[in-house]
Enzyme design. Structure first.
Site, PDB file in Angstrom:
ATOM      1  N   VAL A  43       0.828  -1.214   0.000  1.00 46.38           N
ATOM      2  CA  VAL A  43       0.000   0.000   0.000  1.00 46.38           C
ATOM      3  C   VAL A  43       0.859   1.259   0.000  1.00 46.38           C
ATOM      4  CG1 VAL A  43      -1.635   1.345   1.379  1.00 46.38           C
ATOM      5  CG2 VAL A  43      -1.982  -1.119   1.079  1.00 46.38           C
ATOM      6  N   VAL A 140     -19.021 -11.266  -6.251  1.00 44.11           N
ATOM      7  CA  VAL A 140     -19.284 -12.269  -7.285  1.00 44.11           C
ATOM      8  C   VAL A 140     -18.120 -13.249  -7.330  1.00 44.11           C
ATOM      9  CG1 VAL A 140     -19.747 -12.696  -9.721  1.00 44.11           C
ATOM     10  CG2 VAL A 140     -20.573 -10.585  -8.659  1.00 44.11           C
ATOM     11  N   GLY A 142     -16.484 -15.137  -5.159  1.00 49.44           N
ATOM     12  CA  GLY A 142     -15.494 -15.287  -4.108  1.00 49.44           C
ATOM     13  C   GLY A 142     -14.118 -14.780  -4.461  1.00 49.44           C
ATOM     14  N   LYS A 213     -25.839 -11.994  -8.709  1.00 47.96           N
ATOM     15  CA  LYS A 213     -24.509 -11.932  -9.313  1.00 47.96           C
ATOM     16  C   LYS A 213     -24.604 -11.632 -10.808  1.00 47.96           C
ATOM     17  CE  LYS A 213     -22.687 -15.098  -5.849  1.00 47.96           C
ATOM     18  NZ  LYS A 213     -22.279 -16.496  -5.552  1.00 47.96           N
TER      19      LYS A 213
END
Length: 446
Positions: A43, A140, A142, A213
């Site tokens: 990050v 959607v 996993g 989904k």
């Protein structure tokens, strides 16, 4: 809201508030702790978990007590929370909590497919107005990277179709029926025993989960707002062992697919005759040599067809605490990077505003099994019923004889409404004792 540091200065931490610490949330907490150093490096600033909202704090001894709160509304309103990660599920009060976070400029990461399918526009508009990030990879399939490839990697391409096995419970059940020949009811009991199906499996087996989904996939893939109510839905409760055997006889397997595609043509010369979006969920017979036919058990897979990139397939575990947490953390890293860099991720893209084509106007093919009288002229009568509806027959064969005579027909592609009307007409024929099976077939099986 930015965390960009002055040259030579240490960047301030990106502070995270978590809504929900269940199966997925607890894994997110674990991974944030275990991978702290790596996530900081990726990050460019530390990720600091500062609050976790749960209903019953005593149920979460693994979470430091000073982080726990039962006041989700206060958490999302905190000015020092930079990113809200939502894993509590549901529509209300979740929608209002996330709107509060977005409106004050906080980034939001969510795995809530039902909320996005039902209330996505309100969330997208709030994010745009506040120049805040809204990421939802985990909503959607996993752990499978899908949303970001669709809206970023393929942003320069034109997607024509998205086919997905996006519900592991139904795929496990259909795979078990295919492998063992057992009935739907027995396969469902086994799925429940093994933990693949909930005590109340309605959302899965009736197609609600897959439809939510499908709405998200169609919205992202075709730059058009598609809601759950726009998705035609059928579950797998009516799939029989005979359907599984019939599919095998024509070189197919049965899968519950989310099918999202651009369609053209339609009745008349008006707007309906132009390009539109079709989104639907239903069982379908697919050829055994199609990549999706090889996806068994509780796994998910999504098959994307694009004009320049061609055919792509994304495959992997579609649920579970750790896999879904992986997708959540991927979004969290992306949002945190944007905060550190002073930018934001991709916005909702709904510029196309394509109309939604109802299922009746969508071209498809049917596999139909009929119990019929075994006498001359029956086939001609059946063929006439198809001809009167403007539907042509690709293949026909008779099985058995006498009281056990069965006609099995596969049609050429036609509008779904015409095929459905043909089935209704067949039930009225004196020579047809029963329509025993009707299922859509992928492609023209002639």
């Amino acid at each position: 809201m930015t965390h960009a540091a002055q040259p030579g200065a240490e960047p301030s931490p990106v502070r995270i508030g978590l809504l929900g610490a269940g199966v997925v949330g607890s894994q997110v907490i674990r991974l944030l702790a275990e991978q702290r150093a790596e996530l900081t490096a990726r990050v460019g600033a530390p990720l600091e978990l500062v609050a976790v909202a749960v209903r019953r704090p005593h149920k979460h001894p693994e979470v430091p007590a000073d982080l726990l709160t039962t006041d989700g509304a206060a958490l999302v309103a905190r000015a020092d929370v930079d990113v809200v990660v939502e894993l509590m599920g549901g529509i209300e009060p979740t929608k209002d909590l996330l709107l509060t976070a977005l409106r004050r400029g906080a980034g939001v990461v969510t795995a809530n497919k039902a909320l996005l399918a039902e209330e996505g526009p309100a969330l997208y508009e709030a994010a745009d107005a506040a120049h805040a990030d809204l990421y939802f990879e985990a909503a959607v399939a996993g752990a499978i990277p899908l949303i970001r490839p669709l809206r970023e990697s393929l942003a320069g391409d034109r997607i024509s179709r998205i086919l997905g096995i996006v519900n592991g419970t139904t795929n496990f059940i259909l795979s078990a029926m295919s492998d063992t020949g057992e009935s739907y009811e027995i396969a469902l009991k086994e799925a429940t025993r093994l933990g693949y199906a909930e005590a109340d499996p309605t959302a899965d087996v009736d197609g609600f989960d897959a439809a939510a989904k499908a709405a998200i996939l169609a919205s992202v893939g075709f730059h058009t707002r598609v809601g759950a109510s726009d998705v035609y839905r059928e579950g797998i409760g009516s799939v029989t062992s005979a359907d599984i055997r019939a599919a095998d006889e024509i070189g197919c397997v049965v899968k519950l697919l989310a099918i999202c595609e651009r369609v053209t043509g339609g009745p008349g010369d008006g707007p309906a005759a132009g390009e539109a979006v079709s989104a639907r969920v239903h069982p379908v017979m697919i050829p055994r040599n199609h990549p999706l036919a090889q996806v068994d058990g509780a796994y998910n897979a999504v098959y994307v067809e694009a004009e320049a990139a061609g055919r792509l397939m994304f495959y992997g575990p579609g649920a579970g605490g750790a896999p879904t947490a992986s997708a959540v953390l991927g979004d969290l890293v992306a949002v945190a990077r944007n905060l550190v860099g002073g930018g934001r991720g991709p916005r909702e893209s709904a510029y196309a505003e394509l109309p939604i084509r109802p299922i009746g106007e969508v071209p498809t093919s049917y596999h139909i099994s009929l119990d019929v009288d075994d006498r001359p002229g029956v086939l001609a009568t059946v063929a006439t019923a198809f001809a009167e509806a403007g539907v042509s027959i690709a293949t026909v064969r008779q099985q058995g004889g006498g009281d056990d005579a069965t006609l099995v027909l596969v049609t050429h592609t036609a509008a779904d409404a015409a095929l459905s009307a043909t089935v209704d007409r067949l039930t009225e024929l004196d020579s047809v004792r029963q329509v025993t099976s009707v299922m859509r077939v992928m492609g023209d099986m002639s």
